[in-house]
Write a protein that holds these residues in place. Structure first.
Motif, PDB file in Angstrom:
ATOM      1  N   THR A   1     130.764  16.604  48.636  1.00 47.63           N
ATOM      2  CA  THR A   1     131.423  15.814  49.851  1.00 47.63           C
ATOM      3  C   THR A   1     132.877  16.069  49.734  1.00 47.63           C
ATOM      4  O   THR A   1     133.627  16.182  50.568  1.00 47.63           O
ATOM      5  CB  THR A   1     131.402  14.217  49.845  1.00 47.63           C
ATOM      6  OG1 THR A   1     131.659  13.714  48.702  1.00 47.63           O
ATOM      7  CG2 THR A   1     129.907  13.913  50.205  1.00 47.63           C
ATOM      8  N   THR A   2     133.602  16.422  48.360  1.00 46.18           N
ATOM      9  CA  THR A   2     134.952  16.829  48.408  1.00 46.18           C
ATOM     10  C   THR A   2     134.779  18.030  48.839  1.00 46.18           C
ATOM     11  O   THR A   2     135.829  18.473  49.825  1.00 46.18           O
ATOM     12  CB  THR A   2     135.261  16.927  46.872  1.00 46.18           C
ATOM     13  OG1 THR A   2     135.342  15.670  46.274  1.00 46.18           O
ATOM     14  CG2 THR A   2     136.957  17.334  46.971  1.00 46.18           C
ATOM     15  N   TYR A   3     134.149  19.067  48.716  1.00 45.56           N
ATOM     16  CA  TYR A   3     134.176  20.349  49.554  1.00 45.56           C
ATOM     17  C   TYR A   3     133.792  20.061  51.051  1.00 45.56           C
ATOM     18  O   TYR A   3     134.507  20.911  51.707  1.00 45.56           O
ATOM     19  CB  TYR A   3     133.185  21.254  49.030  1.00 45.56           C
ATOM     20  CG  TYR A   3     132.948  22.598  49.856  1.00 45.56           C
ATOM     21  CD1 TYR A   3     133.910  23.572  49.651  1.00 45.56           C
ATOM     22  CD2 TYR A   3     131.783  22.696  50.583  1.00 45.56           C
ATOM     23  CE1 TYR A   3     133.575  24.633  50.431  1.00 45.56           C
ATOM     24  CE2 TYR A   3     131.399  23.870  51.385  1.00 45.56           C
ATOM     25  CZ  TYR A   3     132.537  24.747  51.206  1.00 45.56           C
ATOM     26  OH  TYR A   3     132.161  25.887  51.971  1.00 45.56           O
ATOM     27  N   PHE A   4     133.057  19.388  51.573  1.00 48.68           N
ATOM     28  CA  PHE A   4     132.718  18.998  52.966  1.00 48.68           C
ATOM     29  C   PHE A   4     134.245  18.738  53.853  1.00 48.68           C
ATOM     30  O   PHE A   4     134.498  19.313  54.755  1.00 48.68           O
ATOM     31  CB  PHE A   4     131.857  18.152  52.888  1.00 48.68           C
ATOM     32  CG  PHE A   4     130.445  18.376  52.744  1.00 48.68           C
ATOM     33  CD1 PHE A   4     130.390  19.372  52.138  1.00 48.68           C
ATOM     34  CD2 PHE A   4     129.479  17.412  52.372  1.00 48.68           C
ATOM     35  CE1 PHE A   4     128.836  20.056  51.689  1.00 48.68           C
ATOM     36  CE2 PHE A   4     128.262  17.486  51.961  1.00 48.68           C
ATOM     37  CZ  PHE A   4     127.859  19.058  51.564  1.00 48.68           C
ATOM     38  N   THR A   5     135.037  17.797  52.914  1.00 45.08           N
ATOM     39  CA  THR A   5     136.147  17.383  53.734  1.00 45.08           C
ATOM     40  C   THR A   5     137.080  18.395  53.718  1.00 45.08           C
ATOM     41  O   THR A   5     138.115  18.657  54.718  1.00 45.08           O
ATOM     42  CB  THR A   5     136.543  16.124  52.655  1.00 45.08           C
ATOM     43  OG1 THR A   5     135.589  15.030  52.906  1.00 45.08           O
ATOM     44  CG2 THR A   5     138.082  15.641  53.306  1.00 45.08           C
TER      45      THR A   5
END
Length: 369
Positions: free
Chosen positions: A257-261
């Motif tokens: 999710t860090t990459y998604f954000t």
């Protein structure tokens, strides 16, 4: 560092004994350098050769390995009316891999001017692309007795020299089946615009995609009370079996999710929030849970892999995670492609090093976690 050839004086008694330690040292150094070259997966030769194709003359692109002066032609050796050598490929893997196999066949045909044919199963797996121009293998293409040629050096080295030798005629006037998921980006990237035409979806699929994206834009305008059309960014998230696959084969892990954000915010800043994200995945439950609270994110219906790829590749720009399917969604879209700058223990085809080596300039790395 290495051994420099020397001019030796005439033989005198005892000279062999004096030279023996030098020979031993040279042998050790050479052996050590060879061992490093074989074991170090981070080494890769960047091959630059002039390719002439259509109106593009003498453009230097990575590949091919075999210079034209060494090609061998057999004008009188035929198979079912096709000049030998003849190459086809086993359609291994899923849609993204098979597209890579087809694209590599295309490149080998147009670089080496050799005969390439498509097996029935490959044609079936790519049936969503009615414009494919490579000819079918006659008679169902029973490849019993054909020579099998694949890549060398293990799964992380991507050495396709044997395949290119076969295409150049160096292995004789034979019929060849190409194996090991050939996916030679450094060759087929030279033909990007041709391949984007080859991978044109059927009109029926295109119609569905246009209707879906028009609906996304209308909903975005209504939510934002705007008459401006948002920039469309396709977002593919590869999940399910690929987590184990990436760890086992490459020592990597899927971005979270860090990459998604970070990827979403990259495009929000770039287009001043006038952007709508269209998400597709092989795990729609996961992406709905992780991204469902974003008002500018819209989800594919997930009807089929064909329609999802058509949808994502029809957007202006792209976000991808790992895998060949995501690669093609961004590659066909043609705009900027944000991808995770993953770290792996072995060379990985869809990592930063490979994109840089193959000369794909529109792919932008973002640190994943």
């Amino acid at each position: 560092m290495g051994c420099v050839p020397q001019r030796f004086s005439p033989y005198h008694p005892g000279s062999k004994a004096a030279l023996f330690p030098v020979a031993v040292v040279c042998a050790v150094i050479v052996y050590g350098l060879m061992s490093i070259a074989l074991l170090n997966d981070s080494t890769m030769e960047v091959r630059k050769t002039a390719i002439q194709y259509k109106e593009k003359k003498s453009i230097h692109a990575p590949g091919p390995w075999v210079p034209q002066k060494k090609w061998v032609k057999f004008p009188d050796r035929m198979w079912h009316g096709y000049q030998l050598p003849v190459l086809t490929a086993q359609p291994l893997g899923r849609m993204g891999n098979i597209m890579g196999e087809y694209a590599t066949l295309w490149a080998l045909k147009h670089i080496y001017n050799t005969t390439v044919l498509v097996m029935p199963r490959m044609r079936f797996k790519l049936s969503c692309f009615p414009s494919l121009s490579l000819p079918d293998c006659p008679g169902g293409c029973n490849t019993t007795g054909w020579k099998r040629v694949g890549r060398s050096g293990g799964i992380s080295r991507y050495d396709f020299t044997k395949i290119e030798n076969a295409a150049a005629g160096l292995f004789g006037p034979e019929t060849f089946v190409l194996t090991n998921c050939l996916f030679e980006i450094q060759l087929f990237n030279f033909f990007k615009e041709d391949l984007r035409r080859e991978f044109t979806f059927s009109e029926e699929i295109q119609r569905k995609v246009r209707e879906f994206l028009a609906r996304v834009q209308r909903e975005w305008q209504a939510i934002n009370n705007s008459t401006v059309l948002p920039v469309l960014v396709g977002f593919h998230v590869r999940r399910t079996d690929y987590a184990q696959h990436a760890f086992r084969l490459f020592g990597g892990k899927l971005p979270g999710t860090t990459y998604f954000t970070r990827a979403l915010n990259y495009y929000r800043r770039k287009f001043s929030n006038a952007v709508a994200f269209v998400v597709a995945s092989d795990d729609m439950g996961f992406v709905r849970m992780k991204l469902g609270n974003n008002s500018d994110v819209y989800f594919s219906a997930g009807t089929s892999a064909f329609e999802d790829m058509a949808l994502l590749s029809s957007c202006n720009h792209s976000i991808v995670t790992l895998g060949s399917y995501g690669f093609w969604t961004g590659y066909l879209a043609g705009g900027e492609v944000v991808y995770p700058d993953v770290r792996t223990h072995r060379r990985y085809r869809f990592a930063r090093e490979m994109y840089e080596i193959t000369g794909i300039a529109n792919f932008t790395p973002i640190f994943p976690d």
